[in-house]
Motif scaffolding. Structure first.
Motif, PDB file in Angstrom:
ATOM      1  N   PHE A 132      34.746 -70.406 -21.197  1.00  0.00           N
ATOM      2  CA  PHE A 132      35.882 -69.823 -21.915  1.00  0.00           C
ATOM      3  C   PHE A 132      37.202 -70.350 -21.370  1.00  0.00           C
ATOM      4  N   GLU A 133      37.376 -70.307 -20.057  1.00  0.00           N
ATOM      5  CA  GLU A 133      38.649 -70.713 -19.461  1.00  0.00           C
ATOM      6  C   GLU A 133      38.959 -72.191 -19.722  1.00  0.00           C
ATOM      7  N   ALA A 134      37.939 -73.046 -19.629  1.00  0.00           N
ATOM      8  CA  ALA A 134      38.163 -74.476 -19.860  1.00  0.00           C
ATOM      9  C   ALA A 134      38.501 -74.751 -21.321  1.00  0.00           C
ATOM     10  N   VAL A 135      37.726 -74.175 -22.237  1.00  0.00           N
ATOM     11  CA  VAL A 135      37.947 -74.427 -23.668  1.00  0.00           C
ATOM     12  C   VAL A 135      39.262 -73.818 -24.131  1.00  0.00           C
ATOM     13  N   ALA A 136      39.542 -72.593 -23.703  1.00  0.00           N
ATOM     14  CA  ALA A 136      40.784 -71.930 -24.121  1.00  0.00           C
ATOM     15  C   ALA A 136      42.004 -72.691 -23.609  1.00  0.00           C
ATOM     16  N   THR A 137      41.944 -73.179 -22.369  1.00  0.00           N
ATOM     17  CA  THR A 137      43.078 -73.944 -21.838  1.00  0.00           C
ATOM     18  C   THR A 137      43.239 -75.261 -22.582  1.00  0.00           C
ATOM     19  N   PHE A 138      42.127 -75.910 -22.907  1.00  0.00           N
ATOM     20  CA  PHE A 138      42.192 -77.145 -23.698  1.00  0.00           C
ATOM     21  C   PHE A 138      42.913 -76.904 -25.020  1.00  0.00           C
ATOM     22  N   LEU A 139      42.518 -75.864 -25.736  1.00  0.00           N
ATOM     23  CA  LEU A 139      43.143 -75.566 -27.028  1.00  0.00           C
ATOM     24  C   LEU A 139      44.613 -75.183 -26.854  1.00  0.00           C
ATOM     25  N   PHE A 140      44.908 -74.459 -25.781  1.00  0.00           N
ATOM     26  CA  PHE A 140      46.292 -74.088 -25.496  1.00  0.00           C
ATOM     27  C   PHE A 140      47.142 -75.335 -25.274  1.00  0.00           C
ATOM     28  N   LEU A 141      46.625 -76.297 -24.532  1.00  0.00           N
ATOM     29  CA  LEU A 141      47.377 -77.532 -24.271  1.00  0.00           C
ATOM     30  C   LEU A 141      47.493 -78.394 -25.515  1.00  0.00           C
TER      31      LEU A 141
END
Length: 234
Positions: A135-144
């Motif tokens: 979750f943290e990796a994917v959510a941060t990717f989408l945020f960036l």
């Protein structure tokens, strides 16, 4: 120095409003209580406010993962990145400390929580390590992707702050029950360290909230640096 002061204030604001909503308003009952949606909007609106307040000064990263993604994308130097991270972590620590001072004045009902991130048995939805990391990796990717795209020179002007804040709101709506949502190492470090005395487990779990967001941010940065997510020349 202006940029570092701005990043300090912005990260302080994010922790104070976002984590404050979780532990102050979130502890309320009746008309003073808020739920996941309220907490999500507190984080998102804090970013919107700071995007327009300090964005013209520092770009309003207020997040080491955002700065890392910007660095990988080739939009800032290593020296700037280091300065930003120091200012961001300091802002998060002071924000958590102010929350601690406020909450310590509550006569009863406070368990020492400061909105620390976590996972596993006893933490919100009790998701495992893999779920939390993904979750943290994917959510941060989408945020960036949102941040790097909406701040590009060809993006519509004046709307980046709103787009970024709403994206962070959506991320919180989905992920609060998984990890409490970090996507921001500084946001995790501040409450974990200040609240160590009552929740030492949060410090032991900090590695995930540093590594996973940085990984997600790096992938987004690479995609923009390589041109795969850059708009075609007009």
């Amino acid at each position: 120095m202006k940029k570092l002061i701005a990043e300090f204030i912005g990260t302080f604001t994010l922790v104070f409003f976002g984590c404050g909503a979780a532990v102050i308003a979130g502890m309320g009952t009746g008309p003073t209580a808020i739920d996941v949606l309220g907490i999500a909007f507190a984080f998102g609106l804090a970013i919107v406010a700071m995007a327009y307040g300090i964005g013209p000064i520092s770009g309003c990263h207020v997040n080491p993962a955002v700065s890392f993604g910007v660095l990988v994308a080739g939009r800032m130097s290593v020296a700037e990145f280091i300065g930003y991270v120091i200012a961001q972590v300091a802002g998060a620590l002071v924000g958590a400390l102010v929350l601690y001072l406020i909450l310590s004045g509550k006569t009863s009902g406070w368990n020492g929580g400061l909105g620390q991130n976590g996972w596993g048995a006893g933490y919100l939805g009790q998701y495992n390590t893999t779920s939390a990391f993904v979750f943290e990796a994917v959510a941060t990717f989408l945020f960036l992707v949102c941040i790097l795209g909406s701040t590009h020179g060809k993006a519509p002007v004046h709307f980046a702050g709103l787009a970024i804040g709403l994206t962070l709101t959506a991320i919180h709506i989905v992920g609060i029950n998984v990890t409490g949502v970090s996507v921001n190492p500084a946001r995790s470090i501040g409450p974990a360290l200040v609240g160590y005395g009552t929740n030492p487990a949060a410090v032991g779990q900090l590695w995930l909230f540093i590594i996973a967001p940085l990984l997600g941010a790096a992938v987004a940065g690479v995609l923009f640096k390589s041109g795969l997510l850059e708009p075609d020349p007009s």
